[in-house]
Design a protein around this motif. Structure first.
Motif, mmCIF file in Angstrom:
data_model
loop_
_atom_site.group_PDB
_atom_site.id
_atom_site.type_symbol
_atom_site.label_atom_id
_atom_site.label_comp_id
_atom_site.label_asym_id
_atom_site.label_seq_id
_atom_site.Cartn_x
_atom_site.Cartn_y
_atom_site.Cartn_z
ATOM 1 N N PRO A 1 5.970 -7.571 -2.776
ATOM 2 C CA PRO A 1 5.034 -6.312 -3.025
ATOM 3 C C PRO A 1 5.040 -5.953 -4.393
ATOM 4 N N LEU A 2 4.088 -5.622 -5.039
ATOM 5 C CA LEU A 2 3.845 -4.865 -6.537
ATOM 6 C C LEU A 2 3.105 -3.770 -6.343
ATOM 7 N N THR A 3 3.660 -2.608 -6.790
ATOM 8 C CA THR A 3 2.863 -1.250 -6.919
ATOM 9 C C THR A 3 2.163 -1.014 -8.295
ATOM 10 N N MET A 4 0.765 -0.720 -7.832
ATOM 11 C CA MET A 4 -0.033 -0.756 -9.343
ATOM 12 C C MET A 4 -0.542 0.592 -9.331
ATOM 13 N N LEU A 5 -0.235 1.237 -10.647
ATOM 14 C CA LEU A 5 -0.900 2.442 -11.105
ATOM 15 C C LEU A 5 -2.129 2.317 -11.915
ATOM 16 N N SER A 6 -3.469 2.896 -11.422
ATOM 17 C CA SER A 6 -4.587 2.373 -12.041
ATOM 18 C C SER A 6 -5.451 3.306 -12.261
ATOM 19 N N VAL A 7 -6.282 3.307 -13.412
ATOM 20 C CA VAL A 7 -7.430 4.159 -13.532
ATOM 21 C C VAL A 7 -8.562 3.397 -13.893
ATOM 22 N N ALA B 1 -15.289 7.992 -12.014
ATOM 23 C CA ALA B 1 -14.076 7.542 -12.624
ATOM 24 C C ALA B 1 -13.115 7.839 -11.114
ATOM 25 N N LEU B 2 -12.022 6.805 -11.043
ATOM 26 C CA LEU B 2 -10.964 6.964 -10.194
ATOM 27 C C LEU B 2 -9.878 6.819 -10.699
ATOM 28 N N GLY B 3 -8.742 7.258 -10.121
ATOM 29 C CA GLY B 3 -7.337 7.043 -10.609
ATOM 30 C C GLY B 3 -6.647 6.996 -9.190
ATOM 31 N N GLY B 4 -5.433 6.233 -9.274
ATOM 32 C CA GLY B 4 -4.605 6.223 -8.000
ATOM 33 C C GLY B 4 -3.564 4.905 -8.100
ATOM 34 N N VAL B 5 -3.277 4.557 -6.961
ATOM 35 C CA VAL B 5 -2.171 3.616 -6.499
ATOM 36 C C VAL B 5 -2.746 2.685 -5.714
ATOM 37 N N PHE B 6 -2.438 1.202 -5.994
ATOM 38 C CA PHE B 6 -2.453 0.321 -4.832
ATOM 39 C C PHE B 6 -1.430 -0.467 -4.801
ATOM 40 N N LEU B 7 -1.249 -1.230 -3.738
ATOM 41 C CA LEU B 7 -0.090 -2.027 -3.401
ATOM 42 C C LEU B 7 -0.751 -3.463 -3.197
ATOM 43 N N ILE B 8 -0.228 -4.385 -3.810
ATOM 44 C CA ILE B 8 -0.339 -5.789 -3.746
ATOM 45 C C ILE B 8 0.401 -6.255 -2.591
ATOM 46 N N GLU B 9 0.171 -6.138 -1.191
ATOM 47 C CA GLU B 9 1.153 -6.417 -0.145
ATOM 48 C C GLU B 9 1.487 -8.053 0.110
ATOM 49 N N LYS B 10 0.579 -8.843 -0.283
ATOM 50 C CA LYS B 10 0.864 -10.216 -0.144
ATOM 51 C C LYS B 10 0.219 -10.844 -1.541
ATOM 52 N N GLY B 11 0.832 -12.070 -1.736
ATOM 53 C CA GLY B 11 0.142 -12.930 -2.817
ATOM 54 C C GLY B 11 0.859 -12.544 -4.075
ATOM 55 N N ASN B 12 0.465 -13.187 -5.003
ATOM 56 C CA ASN B 12 0.900 -13.093 -6.555
ATOM 57 C C ASN B 12 -0.027 -12.654 -7.579
ATOM 58 N N ALA B 13 0.216 -12.263 -8.478
ATOM 59 C CA ALA B 13 -0.576 -11.586 -9.494
ATOM 60 C C ALA B 13 -0.236 -12.124 -10.932
ATOM 61 N N LYS B 14 -1.013 -12.313 -11.825
ATOM 62 C CA LYS B 14 -0.830 -12.607 -13.112
ATOM 63 C C LYS B 14 -0.711 -11.291 -14.051
ATOM 64 N N LEU B 15 0.558 -10.974 -14.839
ATOM 65 C CA LEU B 15 0.672 -9.799 -15.366
ATOM 66 C C LEU B 15 1.097 -10.309 -16.957
ATOM 67 N N HIS B 16 1.086 -9.353 -17.798
ATOM 68 C CA HIS B 16 1.503 -9.655 -19.167
ATOM 69 C C HIS B 16 2.620 -8.368 -19.646
ATOM 70 N N VAL B 17 3.549 -8.806 -20.340
ATOM 71 C CA VAL B 17 4.307 -7.849 -20.975
ATOM 72 C C VAL B 17 4.365 -7.929 -22.459
ATOM 73 N N MET B 18 4.191 -6.752 -23.261
ATOM 74 C CA MET B 18 3.862 -7.111 -24.703
ATOM 75 C C MET B 18 5.391 -7.345 -25.201
#
Length: 276
Positions: free
Chosen positions: A207-213, A164-181
């Protein structure tokens, strides 16, 4: 991929965590709390409310630093919402964000509480400086997500042993598909199509900062094997699905390897709906 100590190495990171953030993980514990959607779908169980302080006590890590992905407390936010937990209990520092729907559009705000609801996937640590795993990737070549590719690599290397990993990653360039409930559905969400029709999907830009596990595979604990929420300094945030610009996208991530997995308040009845 490489090991290094992250301590102010990336000053432009739009992650407001300073000395208590993802680069200072120390003795990590990956804590899965009510991480499956059964408390949300098919019908919401509003009484499922939690607090990071209680979780820290239960896992024996008082004063813990938490980051990850979850659902905010509708009691505090006023509606159902996406949560990006980033809280250091020892220093009473809360740098959490949340995304919700307002007038048909997603909005991002700060969240000044350790209370949350329904579900969360969290990395808990002592919040100290330590070595982290740096992963850099550019130009996606397959249909795997960034986190999915990491999980696949872990599975090939370690087989049946869950990693198992946990951490942060940055999308420095480009776009991403997100959802909001949106707010809770008045009718039960019984299928994945029901869930997808209920969610609000949109495209966010770097830029998008992602918190991920994530975990390489579920060791029969009914875990959500990956969960990522992100935010930005330009008002976009939500649940991360994948990048939408494979030729342009650039990722840089910092992760810590978990020593333990905790499964807290597992639902009596589970299902496979809404696990994307």
């Amino acid at each position: 991929v490489g090991w290094q100590t992250l301590a102010g190495l990336y000053p432009t990171f739009p992650l407001y965590c300073g000395s208590v953030g993802m680069g200072h993980l120390g003795l990590p514990t990956l804590n899965y709390l009510s991480c499956r959607p059964p408390y949300l779908v098919p019908s919401v169980q509003r009484h499922k409310v939690y607090n990071l302080k209680d979780i820290a006590e239960e896992i024996g890590l008082p004063g813990a630093n938490f980051v990850g992905a979850g659902a905010g407390s509708s009691r505090l936010a006023g509606v159902n919402c996406e949560l990006m937990p980033n809280s250091h209990l020892k220093t009473s520092t809360i740098e959490t964000h949340f995304a919700k729907m307002k007038d048909g559009k997603p909005v991002l705000n700060r969240y000044e509480s350790n209370e949350f609801g329904l579900l969360a996937n969290l990395l808990a640590s002592e919040g100290k400086k330590g070595r982290v795993l740096k992963i850099v990737a550019k130009q996606r070549l397959s249909d795997k997500t960034f986190v999915g590719a990491i999980r696949t690599a872990l599975g090939k290397k370690y087989g049946d042993k869950p990693v198992a990993l946990g951490g942060v990653f940055l999308i420095e360039k480009g776009n991403a598909k997100l959802h909001v409930m949106p707010d809770f559905s008045d009718t039960p969400l019984k299928t994945d199509d029901d869930v997808n029709n209920w969610l609000h999907f949109y495209e966010a830009h770097a830029p998008l900062t992602m918190l991920s596990v994530c975990v390489s595979h579920d060791p029969d604990l009914d875990l959500r094997v990956e969960h990522t929420h992100g935010f930005s300094s330009h008002g976009q945030g939500g649940h991360y699905h994948y990048d939408t610009t494979p030729k342009e996208v650039e990722y840089i991530g910092y992760f810590s390897i978990a020593e333990k997995i905790f499964r807290i308040d597992a639902p009596q009845d589970t299902h496979a709906i809404g696990r994307d």
